[in-house]
Design an enzyme around this catalytic site. Structure first.
Site, short mmCIF file in Angstrom:
data_model
loop_
_atom_site.label_atom_id
_atom_site.label_comp_id
_atom_site.label_asym_id
_atom_site.label_seq_id
_atom_site.Cartn_x
_atom_site.Cartn_y
_atom_site.Cartn_z
N LYS A 126 16.68 -25.71 -16.90
CA LYS A 126 15.54 -26.24 -17.64
C LYS A 126 15.89 -27.53 -18.38
CE LYS A 126 12.68 -22.25 -17.60
NZ LYS A 126 13.58 -21.31 -16.90
C1 PLP Z 1 13.28 -20.66 -15.71
C2 PLP Z 1 14.38 -20.14 -14.87
C3 PLP Z 1 14.17 -19.76 -13.52
C4 PLP Z 1 12.81 -19.79 -12.86
O1 PLP Z 1 12.33 -21.08 -12.66
P1 PLP Z 1 10.78 -21.36 -12.36
O2 PLP Z 1 10.62 -22.82 -12.40
O3 PLP Z 1 10.02 -20.66 -13.47
O4 PLP Z 1 10.46 -20.76 -11.03
C5 PLP Z 1 15.27 -19.34 -12.79
N1 PLP Z 1 16.50 -19.26 -13.34
C6 PLP Z 1 16.73 -19.59 -14.62
C7 PLP Z 1 18.10 -19.46 -15.17
C8 PLP Z 1 15.70 -20.06 -15.43
O5 PLP Z 1 15.93 -20.39 -16.72
#
Ligand code: PLP
Length: 482
Positions: A126
């Site tokens: 993120k």
């Molecule tokens: C947010 C997140 C995901 C999922 O990603 P999306 O964009 O919501 O599909 C997968 N792995 C981790 C570690 C995350 O923080």
């Protein structure tokens, strides 16, 4: 570049990148998308192959944000994607890559690799988008002499990524609600140890749902929201999605020698934001063979890509798993793909997502549209706690590499979709230290801890405890901004 809503309202209006940057949903409840995807020429693809990450980000983002002057955007991407910010690499020489590609081996004739997206300040992918959002927000607010108070609820990943992206940014404050004493010691320390005066950690006496309810209640108080300039940074934000397009290009260049080759990506998925960016990269012309959607036990997306049925889950059907950042009941970015799948017909999208609200889902199995899922390269699979643990163990033994639980879900599903001669790139979405309990279970040892995080839990913490009461939270915000 003009942006339109997936549900068709305001079709005659013009919305620039900056117009939609600070907003969330379109007025009609739809999501914003460009009126058409920019295509990348063979000449551009050749030129981009050797660019450093920040300059590649500039090239891609400038196609979507022509209302930001080029020199400003270039400066902004260079300030955002630095080796200093993405320093939590396992091999120091790799930091300049921002998203290094780690080769594992060849399985079933397919080169298998991890694209490291979790070397940023909070050790999860993120950061890739949120760091850019922080720079873009600061830039846009300064231009218009405005301020913004970001209000959010978190059980971990998103909240900390937002705080680390916005800390010290002019014109921005962050009020982040988290459930008091319910997060892991590591996650708590990561957020609460921030001492920046524009970051406010509010520990709510309740559970995560209470935090989310408070954010909803405050957002529904339109007078308060306007007076206090309240905004959010949730996963449907368009700038977050488009920032993620960049590393698909970067990963492609790292895994291939020439632009005639094709690669596949596997994406550990929850809200469909990450893999939606892969879809956009493919629509721009990046030679992607397959986009593999990997879910955990919360398999609403896997069910759709296998059957054509989209069925959102009730709270009681949403499991708490050991890959918690993928524990979702519905996928908030999915509508963007459905819009493209249906040939960009907003009336049908509107109807389908009304059905989601009224009947809990929709069924495209019988329609010709579902057959087109393959044309878009999508396939899927799901994982369980047992397969996650098994995969972590196997990768550690076979490749001497420690992976986190979400990446393990990805690798497990990637192995079900290998094609000889086509590199498979699994997106690594977090580092193992964030989910230490499962690492200890799988490997009977402590997860690796990047140097910057040694002693994190012992740092002084700064937070305020409030009851689960929206009025009290409003009073807190008003007290700070007064
Ligand atoms: C947010 C997140 C995901 C999922 O990603 P999306 O964009 O919501 O599909 C997968 N792995 C981790 C570690 C995350 O923080």
């Amino acid at each position: 570049m003009n942006y339109i809503s997936t549900r068709g309202a305001g079709a005659g209006e013009r919305h620039s990148f900056s117009d939609i940057l600070l907003g969330g949903l379109a007025k009609d409840g739809g999501l914003y998308l460009p009126s058409s995807y920019p295509r990348v020429s063979a000449e551009e693809l050749a030129r981009w192959r050797t660019l450093p990450y920040a300059d590649l980000a500039f090239e891609i983002l400038s196609k979507f944000s022509d209302d930001i002057p080029a020199e400003d955007l270039r400066e902004l991407t260079r300030r955002t994607y630095t080796a200093q910010t993405y320093c939590n690499v396992r091999d120091d020489e790799q930091a300049a890559q921002i998203t290094p590609l780690k080769t594992l081996g060849v399985e079933d004739g397919a080169p298998l690799a991890l694209l490291e997206l979790s070397n940023g300040p909070t050790l999860a992918f993120k950061d890739m988008a949120m760091q850019l959002l922080g720079s873009l927000f600061e830039y846009t607010l300064a231009k218009h002499g405005e301020t913004l108070n970001i209000l959010g609820a978190t059980s971990g990943d998103t909240g900390s990524a937002a705080e680390y992206a916005m800390r010290g940014k002019k014109g921005i404050r962050v009020f982040m609600l988290s459930p008091h004493k319910k997060m892991s010691a590591f996650q708590t320390a990561q957020m609460y140890s921030l001492q920046d005066p524009n970051i406010f950690n509010i520990a709510v006496e309740g559970v995560f749902d209470d935090c989310q309810d408070i954010v909803k209640a405050v957002s529904n108080d339109h007078a308060f929201k306007a007076a206090q300039k309240i905004g959010t940074v949730n996963s449907i934000n368009w700038a977050r999605v488009v920032a993620q397009v960049v590393y698909y290009f970067k990963g492609y260049f790292a895994a291939t020698k020439s632009n005639d080759e094709r690669v596949s990506f596997t994406v550990p998925s929850g809200n469909f934001g990450n893999v939606c960016a892969g879809h956009i990269a493919r629509m721009m012309g990046l030679p992607i063979e397959k986009l593999v959607v990997a879910t955990n036990e919360n398999d609403v997306l896997d069910e759709f890509f296998r059957t054509g049925i989209y069925r959102v889950r009730k709270a009681a059907e949403t499991y708490h798993t050991s890959s918690p950042s993928m524990d979702i009941s519905k996928a908030s970015n999915f509508e963007r793909f459905v819009f493209d799948l249906l040939g960009r017909d907003p009336a049908r999208v509107l109807q389908l997502f009304r059905d989601v609200e009224e009947k809990g889902g929709f069924d495209l199995a019988a329609s010709g549209d579902f057959a087109r899922v393959k044309e878009f390269g999508f396939v899927s699979g799901s994982s369980t706690h047992a397969s996650r643990v098994e995969t972590i163990r196997d990768v550690f033994q076979r490749y001497d590499t420690m992976i986190d639980t979400h990446t393990a879900d990805g690798l497990k599903v990637a192995r079900e979709h290998l094609q000889a001669g086509i590199p498979m790139i699994v997106l690594e979405t977090a580092q193992p230290i964030k989910f230490g309990e499962t690492i200890r279970e799988a490997l009977l040892r402590e997860p690796e801890r990047p140097a910057a995080f040694v002693g994190l839990e012992a740092l002084p913490q700064r937070f305020d405890v409030l009851p689960a009461d929206a009025e009290r939270v409003k009073a807190f915000v008003a007290g700070v901004t007064a």
